[in-house]
Design an enzyme around this catalytic site. Structure first.
Site, PDB file in Angstrom:
ATOM      1  CD  GLU A 174      -1.911   5.312  -6.338  1.00  0.00           C
ATOM      2  OE1 GLU A 174      -2.515   6.120  -5.826  1.00  0.00           O
ATOM      3  OE2 GLU A 174      -2.350   3.995  -6.175  1.00  0.00           O
ATOM      4  CE1 TYR A 204      -3.418   2.469  -0.280  1.00  0.00           C
ATOM      5  CE2 TYR A 204      -4.289   1.703   1.864  1.00  0.00           C
ATOM      6  CZ  TYR A 204      -4.405   2.689   0.877  1.00  0.00           C
ATOM      7  OH  TYR A 204      -5.552   3.303   0.771  1.00  0.00           O
TER       8      TYR A 204
END
EC number: 4.2.1.134
Length: 248
Positions: free
Chosen positions: A177, A170
């Site tokens: 991103e 995660y």
């Protein structure tokens, strides 16, 4: 006598209606389970195909350059197909928050279509590989977890992987991103991509460059909430509490 016959008829009718309603609920439950099983198997297979394509590309080319272009069609299809998960929440066939699912799915689609697809010069950035690998491993684990759960045959390793891999994947995915959006900023600013300038007949202004900055800033409050939610789910599942929600 007539009254007695009428009461008996009504009673039989009500009992019949109740049985029919029960049959409909069971049929709906069966259809929903069948559809969700098919959906999760298809998504597991799709992300497995993506993983194999990524490994094969790197083994043949020895570099990440050109990877995104090579796998983009598969990625776009299966990531966009995940919009069905929002529909699943809306119609109530999964006990999930529409808001949480909507945020997660839309953020992925945003990254695929409005960042990486649209800003082509960034497609060879190493940060793209970061979120691609993170997403792929996460989704293979997640969809296989749901598939085996629906089939009432959940291997311990899949359960363990579902609630442990995310601890690393995660943050790595989020870092990928953010770094990819950051890399896109100069190109977006220079090109004016997706921006609307004044004056115009609608008298509105929109600057995609600043929108991306705001998007990056939104990770600050959202990431900890989702991450700690997953940690709470991990404690519930791995330490004996029975509630498992499909919302992560």
């Amino acid at each position: 006598m007539a009254s007695s016959e009428e009461d008996g008829t009504n009673g039989a009718s009500e009992a019949g209606d109740e049985k029919e309603a029960t049959r409909k609920r069971r049929r709906l439950g069966f259809l929903a389970t069948a559809w969700l099983t098919f959906y999760n198997i298809a998504m597991t297979a799709g992300w497995l195909v993506l993983a194999i394509a990524m490994v094969r590309f790197y083994m043949e080319k020895g570099t990440h350059r050109g990877l995104y272009k090579n796998i983009q069609k598969t990625l776009k299809f299966f990531q966009t197909f995940a919009l069905l998960e929002v529909v699943h929440c809306l119609i109530g066939i999964v006990p999930t928050s529409v808001l949480v699912t909507g945020v997660q799915v839309s953020s992925r689609i945003f990254m695929v279509w409005l960042v990486t697809h649209s800003v082509k010069p960034i497609q060879n950035e190493e940060s793209v590989v970061l979120f691609l690998v993170s997403w792929t491993v996460t989704e293979i684990t997640r969809y296989s977890f749901y598939t085996f759960s629906l089939l009432d045959h959940l291997p311990h390793f899949i359960k363990w992987a579902r609630y442990n891999f995310f601890i690393i994947l995660y943050p790595v995915g989020v870092a990928g991103e953010l770094l990819t959006i950051y890399a896109a900023l100069p190109y977006v600013k220079k090109s004016g991509m997706f921006s609307v300038r004044l004056p115009n007949k609608y008298n509105v202004s929109f600057d995609y460059y600043y929108f991306l900055l705001i998007t990056m800033a939104s990770y600050i409050p959202l990431f900890p909430q989702l991450y700690f939610h997953m940690l709470r789910q991990r404690r519930k599942v791995l330490h004996g509490e029975m509630t498992v929600e499909k919302d992560d």
